[in-house]
Design a protein around this motif. Structure first.
Motif, PDB file in Angstrom:
ATOM      1  N   HIS A   1       0.814  -1.208   0.000  1.00 31.21           N
ATOM      2  CA  HIS A   1       0.000   0.000   0.000  1.00 31.21           C
ATOM      3  C   HIS A   1       0.854   1.267   0.000  1.00 31.21           C
ATOM      4  CE1 HIS A   1       0.800  -0.980   4.194  1.00 31.21           C
ATOM      5  NE2 HIS A   1       0.798   0.313   4.402  1.00 31.21           N
TER       6      HIS A   1
ATOM      7  N   THR B   1      -4.352   3.103   6.503  1.00 32.09           N
ATOM      8  CA  THR B   1      -4.642   1.992   5.601  1.00 32.09           C
ATOM      9  C   THR B   1      -5.220   0.780   6.311  1.00 32.09           C
ATOM     10  OG1 THR B   1      -2.822   2.720   4.189  1.00 32.09           O
ATOM     11  CG2 THR B   1      -3.636   0.503   3.838  1.00 32.09           C
TER      12      THR B   1
ATOM     13  N   ASP C   1       0.754   5.985   7.642  1.00 25.07           N
ATOM     14  CA  ASP C   1       0.178   5.241   6.521  1.00 25.07           C
ATOM     15  C   ASP C   1      -0.469   3.953   7.016  1.00 25.07           C
ATOM     16  OD1 ASP C   1      -0.194   5.056   3.608  1.00 25.07           O
ATOM     17  OD2 ASP C   1       1.029   3.240   3.840  1.00 25.07           O
TER      18      ASP C   1
END
Length: 90
Positions: free
Chosen positions: A3, A63, A59
């Motif tokens: 990701h 995510t 992140d």
């Protein structure tokens, strides 16, 4: 971390800067630079690594930890993050 592909260029740039800082410390030690200078350089690396960790943790949270509606919490991802943070802060 597939990701993070969208952030790959930015993260690799951070790693490159950290690598440069480490190489500078190696040169300073080889040249027997003043302790104060070396300590400042080490502090800079610590800041760089902390910034990299902050980017990756952010992140991960966006995510894996919260759902698309930002209300759901993934307990497994939370446990993984807690374990990593504890390891990092040791």
């Amino acid at each position: 971390m597939t990701h993070t592909i969208r952030e790959k260029k930015k993260l690799l740039a951070r790693v490159g800067r950290i690598r440069g800082q480490i190489e500078a410390i190696e040169r300073a030690l080889s040249e027997e630079a003043d302790c104060e200078r070396v300590m400042h350089m080490i502090a800079g690396i610590r800041g760089g690594v902390a910034g990299l960790m902050a980017e990756v943790v952010e992140d991960h949270i966006r995510t894996h930890l919260v759902g698309p509606d930002r209300s759901a919490l993934n307990a497994d991802a939370a446990d993984q993050l807690i374990e990593v943070v504890h390891t990092y802060l040791k």
